[in-house]
Design a protein around this motif. Structure first.
Motif, mmCIF file in Angstrom:
data_model
loop_
_atom_site.group_PDB
_atom_site.id
_atom_site.type_symbol
_atom_site.label_atom_id
_atom_site.label_comp_id
_atom_site.label_asym_id
_atom_site.label_seq_id
_atom_site.Cartn_x
_atom_site.Cartn_y
_atom_site.Cartn_z
ATOM 1 N N ASP A 297 1.360 -8.043 76.693
ATOM 2 C CA ASP A 297 0.796 -6.774 76.221
ATOM 3 C C ASP A 297 1.010 -6.595 74.716
ATOM 4 O O ASP A 297 0.117 -6.126 74.003
ATOM 5 C CB ASP A 297 1.423 -5.596 76.963
ATOM 6 N N LEU A 298 2.193 -6.960 74.256
ATOM 7 C CA LEU A 298 2.516 -6.807 72.842
ATOM 8 C C LEU A 298 1.618 -7.687 71.970
ATOM 9 O O LEU A 298 1.053 -7.215 70.977
ATOM 10 C CB LEU A 298 3.989 -7.143 72.597
ATOM 11 N N ARG B 55 5.499 -8.859 61.882
ATOM 12 C CA ARG B 55 5.859 -7.487 61.512
ATOM 13 C C ARG B 55 5.170 -6.487 62.442
ATOM 14 O O ARG B 55 5.784 -5.513 62.892
ATOM 15 C CB ARG B 55 5.457 -7.241 60.046
ATOM 16 N N ALA B 56 3.906 -6.727 62.740
ATOM 17 C CA ALA B 56 3.161 -5.834 63.641
ATOM 18 C C ALA B 56 3.808 -5.808 65.020
ATOM 19 O O ALA B 56 3.912 -4.741 65.646
ATOM 20 C CB ALA B 56 1.704 -6.277 63.739
ATOM 21 N N MET B 57 4.276 -6.966 65.510
ATOM 22 C CA MET B 57 4.912 -7.007 66.829
ATOM 23 C C MET B 57 6.231 -6.239 66.830
ATOM 24 O O MET B 57 6.526 -5.500 67.769
ATOM 25 C CB MET B 57 5.116 -8.452 67.291
ATOM 26 N N VAL B 58 7.017 -6.417 65.780
ATOM 27 C CA VAL B 58 8.281 -5.674 65.689
ATOM 28 C C VAL B 58 7.999 -4.172 65.642
ATOM 29 O O VAL B 58 8.629 -3.381 66.350
ATOM 30 C CB VAL B 58 9.106 -6.131 64.464
ATOM 31 N N ASN B 59 7.034 -3.768 64.828
ATOM 32 C CA ASN B 59 6.702 -2.344 64.719
ATOM 33 C C ASN B 59 6.163 -1.788 66.033
ATOM 34 O O ASN B 59 6.532 -0.683 66.443
ATOM 35 C CB ASN B 59 5.674 -2.120 63.606
ATOM 36 N N SER C 72 7.706 1.127 68.436
ATOM 37 C CA SER C 72 6.937 2.296 68.857
ATOM 38 C C SER C 72 6.999 2.485 70.366
ATOM 39 O O SER C 72 7.174 3.597 70.864
ATOM 40 C CB SER C 72 5.477 2.170 68.426
ATOM 41 N N TRP C 73 6.853 1.393 71.104
ATOM 42 C CA TRP C 73 6.929 1.483 72.570
ATOM 43 C C TRP C 73 8.314 1.930 73.005
ATOM 44 O O TRP C 73 8.466 2.738 73.908
ATOM 45 C CB TRP C 73 6.599 0.143 73.203
ATOM 46 N N TRP C 74 9.344 1.390 72.351
ATOM 47 C CA TRP C 74 10.709 1.748 72.722
ATOM 48 C C TRP C 74 10.957 3.237 72.475
ATOM 49 O O TRP C 74 11.556 3.920 73.298
ATOM 50 C CB TRP C 74 11.698 0.907 71.916
ATOM 51 N N ARG D 271 12.051 5.778 75.191
ATOM 52 C CA ARG D 271 13.392 6.298 74.895
ATOM 53 C C ARG D 271 14.514 5.578 75.623
ATOM 54 O O ARG D 271 15.656 6.000 75.588
ATOM 55 C CB ARG D 271 13.475 7.791 75.159
ATOM 56 N N ARG D 272 14.151 4.548 76.329
ATOM 57 C CA ARG D 272 15.174 3.714 76.965
ATOM 58 C C ARG D 272 14.538 2.393 77.363
ATOM 59 O O ARG D 272 13.353 2.315 77.531
ATOM 60 C CB ARG D 272 15.792 4.378 78.174
#
Length: 163
Positions: free
Chosen positions: A33-34, A58-62, A66-68, A72-73
């Motif tokens: 998905d990422l 960088r886009a994958m890390v960002n 965002s998903w995290w 929130r967990r």
């Protein structure tokens, strides 16, 4: 219709991107998905991106961040991989699975540094550029992350030995 250069790039780099995404997410489906989400974002402007791999990292890390934040967990597996017999050829796979599981327990920034530095084999400067931080931050996060991984794996091995 996607540009032929983009299609060729995806064919050549998809597996590499998927491996990185897996280490960032800890899940095959989340990694797929990422990568898909990030590729869709850059597709319209692919021809204007000089260096697509650093841009995508960088886009994958960002995107992962965002998903995290949205969740929130993180959902982590509480059970370690099954214990392999000493002469079991799958032992290496079990050890790798344990490493990936422990990697998933690290804070997101620390995990990103370790994945980019040691899986993607980026230099400290390249990792800092991808993450938008200083080289010193990369060094300290890598050092702390490796130390924490060692501690987690040692305690897991001690627990297995006690059984």
């Amino acid at each position: 219709m996607p540009d032929e250069d983009f299609e060729q790039f995806v064919r050549m780099r998809y597996t590499e991107l998927l491996h990185t995404a897996y280490l960032l997410t800890g899940s095959v489906t989340s990694a797929e998905d990422l990568v898909q989400a990030c590729l869709l974002k850059i597709m319209p402007r692919f021809g204007r991106i000089a260096e697509p791999m650093p841009y995508l990292r960088r886009a994958m890390v960002n995107q992962r961040t965002s998903w995290w934040r949205a969740l929130r967990r993180e959902l982590l597996s509480a059970s370690p991989p099954e214990r392999a017999a000493p002469d079991d050829p799958a032992r290496g796979l079990a050890e790798r699975s344990a490493l990936v599981a422990e990697l998933a327990r690290l804070p997101e920034r620390m995990r990103a540094v370790l994945v980019l530095r040691y899986w993607e084999d980026l230099s400290e400067a390249e990792t800092a550029e991808v993450l938008g931080c200083s080289v010193g931050t990369v060094k300290s996060q890598a050092s702390r992350g490796l130390a924490r991984l060692r501690d987690l794996l040692e305690s897991q091995n001690a627990q297995r030995s006690a059984r």
